[in-house]
Design a protein around this motif. Sequence first.
Motif, PDB file in Angstrom:
ATOM      1  N   SER A   1       3.284 -12.240 -10.917  1.00 51.80           N
ATOM      2  CA  SER A   1       2.477 -12.607  -9.500  1.00 51.80           C
ATOM      3  C   SER A   1       1.670 -13.950  -9.760  1.00 51.80           C
ATOM      4  N   VAL A   2       1.272 -14.343  -8.825  1.00 56.79           N
ATOM      5  CA  VAL A   2       0.366 -15.619  -8.910  1.00 56.79           C
ATOM      6  C   VAL A   2      -0.841 -15.338  -9.677  1.00 56.79           C
ATOM      7  N   ALA A   3      -1.263 -14.216  -9.751  1.00 55.18           N
ATOM      8  CA  ALA A   3      -2.349 -14.265 -10.607  1.00 55.18           C
ATOM      9  C   ALA A   3      -2.007 -14.211 -12.106  1.00 55.18           C
ATOM     10  N   ASP A   4      -0.644 -13.966 -12.435  1.00 51.34           N
ATOM     11  CA  ASP A   4      -0.382 -14.297 -13.684  1.00 51.34           C
ATOM     12  C   ASP A   4      -0.383 -15.659 -13.938  1.00 51.34           C
ATOM     13  N   PHE A   5      -0.109 -16.384 -13.220  1.00 48.04           N
ATOM     14  CA  PHE A   5       0.097 -17.973 -13.392  1.00 48.04           C
ATOM     15  C   PHE A   5      -1.385 -18.193 -13.958  1.00 48.04           C
TER      16      PHE A   5
ATOM     17  N   SER B   1     -11.602 -23.543   1.844  1.00 47.41           N
ATOM     18  CA  SER B   1     -10.675 -23.346   0.441  1.00 47.41           C
ATOM     19  C   SER B   1     -10.331 -21.954   0.371  1.00 47.41           C
ATOM     20  N   ALA B   2      -9.207 -21.584  -0.725  1.00 52.24           N
ATOM     21  CA  ALA B   2      -8.804 -20.472  -0.907  1.00 52.24           C
ATOM     22  C   ALA B   2      -8.717 -20.116  -2.268  1.00 52.24           C
ATOM     23  N   ARG B   3      -9.563 -19.108  -2.666  1.00 51.75           N
ATOM     24  CA  ARG B   3      -9.912 -18.568  -4.034  1.00 51.75           C
ATOM     25  C   ARG B   3      -9.087 -17.335  -4.384  1.00 51.75           C
ATOM     26  N   LEU B   4      -8.366 -17.345  -5.386  1.00 54.02           N
ATOM     27  CA  LEU B   4      -7.621 -16.067  -5.837  1.00 54.02           C
ATOM     28  C   LEU B   4      -8.583 -15.454  -6.803  1.00 54.02           C
ATOM     29  N   LEU B   5      -9.309 -14.343  -6.286  1.00 52.42           N
ATOM     30  CA  LEU B   5     -10.375 -13.867  -7.126  1.00 52.42           C
ATOM     31  C   LEU B   5      -9.946 -12.873  -8.314  1.00 52.42           C
ATOM     32  N   ALA B   6      -8.716 -12.324  -8.091  1.00 44.85           N
ATOM     33  CA  ALA B   6      -8.254 -11.373  -8.992  1.00 44.85           C
ATOM     34  C   ALA B   6      -6.996 -10.760  -8.304  1.00 44.85           C
ATOM     35  N   GLY B   7      -6.062 -10.081  -9.491  1.00 42.83           N
ATOM     36  CA  GLY B   7      -4.874  -9.769  -8.981  1.00 42.83           C
ATOM     37  C   GLY B   7      -4.290  -8.841 -10.286  1.00 42.83           C
ATOM     38  N   THR B   8      -3.260  -8.045  -9.835  1.00 42.58           N
ATOM     39  CA  THR B   8      -2.359  -7.338 -10.877  1.00 42.58           C
ATOM     40  C   THR B   8      -1.243  -8.291 -11.194  1.00 42.58           C
ATOM     41  N   SER B   9      -0.795  -7.818 -12.303  1.00 43.88           N
ATOM     42  CA  SER B   9       0.557  -8.503 -12.918  1.00 43.88           C
ATOM     43  C   SER B   9       1.699  -7.909 -12.198  1.00 43.88           C
ATOM     44  N   GLY B  10       2.602  -8.905 -11.954  1.00 46.98           N
ATOM     45  CA  GLY B  10       3.759  -8.418 -11.160  1.00 46.98           C
ATOM     46  C   GLY B  10       4.797  -7.893 -11.881  1.00 46.98           C
ATOM     47  N   PRO B  11       5.925  -7.278 -11.344  1.00 43.13           N
ATOM     48  CA  PRO B  11       6.157  -7.680  -9.839  1.00 43.13           C
ATOM     49  C   PRO B  11       5.591  -6.921  -8.931  1.00 43.13           C
ATOM     50  N   ASP B  12       5.293  -5.667  -8.928  1.00 43.27           N
ATOM     51  CA  ASP B  12       4.503  -4.948  -7.978  1.00 43.27           C
ATOM     52  C   ASP B  12       2.992  -5.548  -8.194  1.00 43.27           C
ATOM     53  N   MET B  13       2.439  -6.144  -7.212  1.00 41.93           N
ATOM     54  CA  MET B  13       1.206  -7.004  -7.392  1.00 41.93           C
ATOM     55  C   MET B  13       0.410  -6.814  -6.249  1.00 41.93           C
ATOM     56  N   VAL B  14      -0.990  -6.726  -6.555  1.00 40.20           N
ATOM     57  CA  VAL B  14      -1.801  -6.639  -5.560  1.00 40.20           C
ATOM     58  C   VAL B  14      -2.821  -8.040  -5.859  1.00 40.20           C
ATOM     59  N   GLU B  15      -3.187  -8.752  -4.544  1.00 41.39           N
ATOM     60  CA  GLU B  15      -4.262 -10.006  -5.247  1.00 41.39           C
ATOM     61  C   GLU B  15      -5.249  -9.723  -4.027  1.00 41.39           C
ATOM     62  N   LEU B  16      -6.689 -10.240  -4.722  1.00 39.77           N
ATOM     63  CA  LEU B  16      -7.663 -10.212  -3.914  1.00 39.77           C
ATOM     64  C   LEU B  16      -8.117 -11.816  -3.590  1.00 39.77           C
TER      65      LEU B  16
ATOM     66  N   PHE C   1     -13.531 -15.178   5.073  1.00 39.06           N
ATOM     67  CA  PHE C   1     -12.758 -13.732   5.114  1.00 39.06           C
ATOM     68  C   PHE C   1     -12.256 -13.543   3.599  1.00 39.06           C
ATOM     69  N   THR C   2     -11.868 -12.244   3.443  1.00 41.72           N
ATOM     70  CA  THR C   2     -11.344 -11.583   2.289  1.00 41.72           C
ATOM     71  C   THR C   2      -9.977 -11.133   2.573  1.00 41.72           C
ATOM     72  N   MET C   3      -9.121 -11.137   1.798  1.00 39.45           N
ATOM     73  CA  MET C   3      -7.563 -11.029   2.022  1.00 39.45           C
ATOM     74  C   MET C   3      -7.300 -10.263   0.588  1.00 39.45           C
ATOM     75  N   THR C   4      -6.650  -9.059   0.831  1.00 32.05           N
ATOM     76  CA  THR C   4      -5.840  -8.223  -0.167  1.00 32.05           C
ATOM     77  C   THR C   4      -4.394  -8.390   0.127  1.00 32.05           C
ATOM     78  N   VAL C   5      -3.535  -8.695  -0.586  1.00 30.66           N
ATOM     79  CA  VAL C   5      -2.209  -9.086  -0.640  1.00 30.66           C
ATOM     80  C   VAL C   5      -1.452  -7.918  -1.287  1.00 30.66           C
ATOM     81  N   SER C   6      -0.526  -7.088  -0.824  1.00 30.95           N
ATOM     82  CA  SER C   6       0.207  -6.113  -1.593  1.00 30.95           C
ATOM     83  C   SER C   6       1.682  -6.582  -1.323  1.00 30.95           C
ATOM     84  N   GLU C   7       2.364  -6.679  -2.725  1.00 34.18           N
ATOM     85  CA  GLU C   7       3.677  -7.127  -2.553  1.00 34.18           C
ATOM     86  C   GLU C   7       4.545  -6.361  -3.591  1.00 34.18           C
ATOM     87  N   ARG C   8       5.655  -5.602  -3.282  1.00 35.23           N
ATOM     88  CA  ARG C   8       6.424  -4.870  -3.985  1.00 35.23           C
ATOM     89  C   ARG C   8       7.765  -5.657  -4.514  1.00 35.23           C
ATOM     90  N   ALA C   9       8.240  -5.321  -5.724  1.00 36.22           N
ATOM     91  CA  ALA C   9       9.430  -6.048  -6.180  1.00 36.22           C
ATOM     92  C   ALA C   9      10.520  -5.535  -5.379  1.00 36.22           C
TER      93      ALA C   9
END
Length: 198
Positions: free
Chosen positions: A74-78, A106-121, A189-197
């Motif tokens: 995930s981008v959060a891993d990077f 601005s856009a700040r990646l506050l937190a996220g799970t590791s990929g490949p199935d990932m969720v980002e805040l 605004f806050t955004m949560t992104v959910s992406e599945r492998a």
Amino acid sequence: MTKKVNIMTDTNAAIVNEAISERIKLYRSQKKMSLDELSRRAGVSKGMLVEIEGCRANPSIALLCRLASSMGVSVADFVNVAGKPAVHLIDASDIPVLWKGEKGGSARLLAGTSGPDMVELWQWILHPGETFESPGHPEGTSELLHVCEGKLTLILSEETYVIMKGCSAVARTDAPHAYTNDGNEVAVFTMTVSERAR
């Protein structure tokens, strides 16, 4: 063609770019993936990958998403805001800014799970007149949006939706989309992104 965008010159941006560079090299090495293979999978030129790994380019959020998806992370891993086993606390000073608008947004990646199935805040700030465009995420990606201040206009597949302060939206964002502030106040605004492998 992949463009270098949002070149930032402050110290924080340099630290973020360095972390991205190091982690892309690390994940590519762990997965025994050549530059040519990553280039093919992500649809990114080998020259751009060399620039990113050499810390000479600031890749866009869309480009980071494609690279992460191609490597099964995930981008959060990077940027080291991905959750680890149990609890991973993230200090405010470690939260990266991954996009800066022309007028101060601005856009700040506050937190996220590791990929490949990932969720980002994410936390986004768009000043009046600012727009962020995305070519779309992998199939099945969804975003949850909540507007804290101002109003946000979401353009998705040529349809326009206005999300007012205090309101939320759920959007499937595997198609080209954009966020714009066509109001007179700053939009937060806050955004949560959910992406599945795939």
